[in-house]
Motif scaffolding. Sequence first.
Motif, PDB file in Angstrom:
ATOM      1  N   UNK A 128       1.087  -1.246  -0.050  1.00 28.49           N
ATOM      2  CA  UNK A 128       0.110   0.170  -0.052  1.00 28.49           C
ATOM      3  C   UNK A 128       0.847   1.454   0.087  1.00 28.49           C
ATOM      4  N   UNK A 129       2.018   1.315   0.612  1.00 31.01           N
ATOM      5  CA  UNK A 129       2.904   2.232   0.777  1.00 31.01           C
ATOM      6  C   UNK A 129       3.596   2.543  -0.608  1.00 31.01           C
ATOM      7  N   UNK A 130       4.066   1.547  -1.382  1.00 30.04           N
ATOM      8  CA  UNK A 130       4.547   1.727  -2.362  1.00 30.04           C
ATOM      9  C   UNK A 130       3.308   2.042  -3.520  1.00 30.04           C
ATOM     10  N   UNK A 131       2.415   1.755  -3.517  1.00 26.27           N
ATOM     11  CA  UNK A 131       1.310   2.023  -4.274  1.00 26.27           C
ATOM     12  C   UNK A 131       0.955   3.709  -4.342  1.00 26.27           C
ATOM     13  N   UNK A 141       9.105   0.980  -9.140  1.00 28.50           N
ATOM     14  CA  UNK A 141       7.975   0.498  -8.154  1.00 28.50           C
ATOM     15  C   UNK A 141       7.049  -0.374  -8.370  1.00 28.50           C
ATOM     16  N   UNK A 142       6.695  -0.244  -9.812  1.00 30.17           N
ATOM     17  CA  UNK A 142       5.644  -1.148 -10.458  1.00 30.17           C
ATOM     18  C   UNK A 142       6.386  -2.656 -10.415  1.00 30.17           C
ATOM     19  N   UNK A 143       7.597  -2.855 -10.824  1.00 25.00           N
ATOM     20  CA  UNK A 143       8.163  -4.080 -10.533  1.00 25.00           C
ATOM     21  C   UNK A 143       8.076  -4.746  -9.360  1.00 25.00           C
ATOM     22  N   UNK A 144       8.492  -3.895  -8.346  1.00 25.32           N
ATOM     23  CA  UNK A 144       8.684  -4.326  -6.743  1.00 25.32           C
ATOM     24  C   UNK A 144       7.342  -4.735  -6.441  1.00 25.32           C
TER      25      UNK A 144
END
Length: 396
Positions: free
Chosen positions: A337-340, A372-375
Amino acid sequence: ARRAGNNRPQQSLPRAETAQSRSLRTRLHMARHRHTRQPDRGGKLCTNNSKTPRLDDFLYRRNCMAYGLVIKRITETTGSAIGKNRLWKIFEQAIIFMPYNESFDADRDIKLSVIVLSYNQENTIVECLDSLLSSKTKHIELIISDDGSNDSTTSLEQAWLTKNAESFNRILLLTSNINRGTVKNLIDAIKISSGKYIKCIGGDDFFTVHALDHITRFTEENSFDVAFSPIKQLDVASGECSLLPPTDIDDFFTLSAEEQFRALLLKNRLRAPGAFFSRDFWKKLDLERQKLILVEDWYIWVKGLSCGCRYILCQPPLVVYRRTSNSVSRSALTLKIYLNDIQTTYSLICKLRPRWIPLSMKIKILYMRCIIYVVTSLPTPILRAVNSIKSRNSTN
């Protein structure tokens, strides 16, 4: 065919009843008949099958007389009794406590709204609330917004409010049955606040001595949208306390709005615990429409700069920030959620002031979004392992 009862003339409304009070009466009528609508967990509207009215239906007006009207209407609807000086009222998703004073004027008597955001902080919430009592100013509104704690945090807050209610002009305690996220918790609290200026603090942090006196004096002597103060960072593991500046950018507060905007493009470089802002600044953000759950401070700083807001420095440290391994940004359970939220923030920033973003910076932002998308596409166990390793390294 018309029913016989429909031909009766409608009763005229009292002259003192305004359009807002008529709207409130209509909402109360809907609550009695179980037609009140509320958002469900997925964000869609659904029918509320409970007889208890919703919080949003009553706390949309800010002046004291409106609060008095709301209290009276709720009492007539649900049959609850009002005490002499205060009111405890249990709603479907909130518990409200407030001093009741008919002569109270929010615009005149409240200069600062202090908002305490809590979630499962039974070990620190009392210390946070006790730090408010060191200040002498009384023109303060205290709002505690708990985001669905499943420990004894809410009980401790209620006990503290009962003991220290006379220290503030008004007190509101909001609780939720579910954990909705930091952003929604903050929005709901500010929505019902009344102060010209707003100071937010986490339930695991606490104020320095006379911090609220400094804030009140600073707001009277300066004109600004957001003020940032240094913070004292307390390392819970070692017990060491260090002083951190509000930003790691040299002479940030002497730069133009465009230069400050560019300095914040790649990452948040302003420390939110020491910040406080005006209500006019909050109105420009329109945060409620953005799809952010946990991380809101980076976006609101950049959004404010894009609107021409003025950021200044406030010298004395106001907050002691606890550095722990289970903060929102470090929790393995909320990492995705944080990365999104970071991904969403990048997307929103690029739409604010495209002319202020050079091509080289746009390429860097695109590169960060791809990473971020890959992670976030990795399985959750791998993300937890990576996050735990990162947390251990940062602690060491």
